[in-house]
Design a protein around this motif. Structure first.
Motif, PDB file in Angstrom:
ATOM      1  N   ARG A 174       2.422   1.725  -3.418  1.00 45.56           N
ATOM      2  CA  ARG A 174       1.442   2.239  -4.381  1.00 45.56           C
ATOM      3  C   ARG A 174       1.200   3.726  -4.180  1.00 45.56           C
ATOM      4  N   LEU A 175       1.046   4.148  -2.929  1.00 44.03           N
ATOM      5  CA  LEU A 175       0.804   5.568  -2.659  1.00 44.03           C
ATOM      6  C   LEU A 175       1.957   6.441  -3.141  1.00 44.03           C
ATOM      7  N   HIS A 224       0.832  -1.209   0.000  1.00 45.19           N
ATOM      8  CA  HIS A 224       0.000   0.000   0.000  1.00 45.19           C
ATOM      9  C   HIS A 224       0.868   1.262   0.000  1.00 45.19           C
ATOM     10  N   ALA A 225       1.904   1.276   0.816  1.00 48.33           N
ATOM     11  CA  ALA A 225       2.807   2.440   0.870  1.00 48.33           C
ATOM     12  C   ALA A 225       3.528   2.614  -0.462  1.00 48.33           C
ATOM     13  N   VAL A 252       1.923   6.431  -7.035  1.00 46.61           N
ATOM     14  CA  VAL A 252       0.858   7.275  -7.598  1.00 46.61           C
ATOM     15  C   VAL A 252       1.190   8.751  -7.402  1.00 46.61           C
ATOM     16  N   ALA A 253       1.686   9.111  -6.226  1.00 46.68           N
ATOM     17  CA  ALA A 253       2.052  10.506  -5.968  1.00 46.68           C
ATOM     18  C   ALA A 253       3.169  10.950  -6.910  1.00 46.68           C
TER      19      ALA A 253
END
Length: 130
Positions: free
Chosen positions: A17-18, A14-15, A21-22
């Motif tokens: 991916r974040l 999850h980290a 994406v950022a």
């Protein structure tokens, strides 16, 4: 003889991916700004693009591809550096201040690990460190 630690730490999916994406969003927005500037015959953003967009983006990718770390602090420092690099790409007027302030990331991680209440520290770290 000291025993080697068997558990290695890495970022959660999850980290990753974040951050990805950022970073992709920041690079896309900076690229759009570059095209706009070039269409207005302003070459300044083109000259700054390699050091203000490409290099920080490659650094984030390199940090994501690094092998797992022995300590949780190491992974948190990597994550902090990745976030700092994304901010350098996303906030060009503050890029120099952010780059010069990179050692603050390491100080914040150290304070987080040593001064934050253990229950809060562990709950937050579990969200980003596997």
């Amino acid at each position: 003889m000291h025993a080697r630690p068997t558990h290695r730490h890495t970022l959660t999916a999850h980290a990753r991916r974040l951050v990805g994406v950022a970073l992709a969003t920041a690079v896309l927005l900076r690229s759009v700004d570059l095209v706009r500037a070039l269409s207005a015959s302003d070459e300044g953003p083109l000259l700054a693009y390699p050091l203000s967009v490409i290099f920080p983006a490659l650094l984030v990718v390199a940090l994501m591809r690094m092998p797992p770390a022995v300590s949780r602090e190491g992974i948190l420092m990597r994550l902090g550096t990745m976030i700092q690099c994304v901010l350098i790409v996303a906030l060009p007027p503050l890029a120099l201040h952010l780059a010069l302030g990179l050692p603050v990331v390491f100080l914040v991680v150290e304070l987080f690990e040593t001064r934050c209440p253990p229950a809060l520290r562990d709950a937050l770290a579990r969200r980003v460190v596997a």
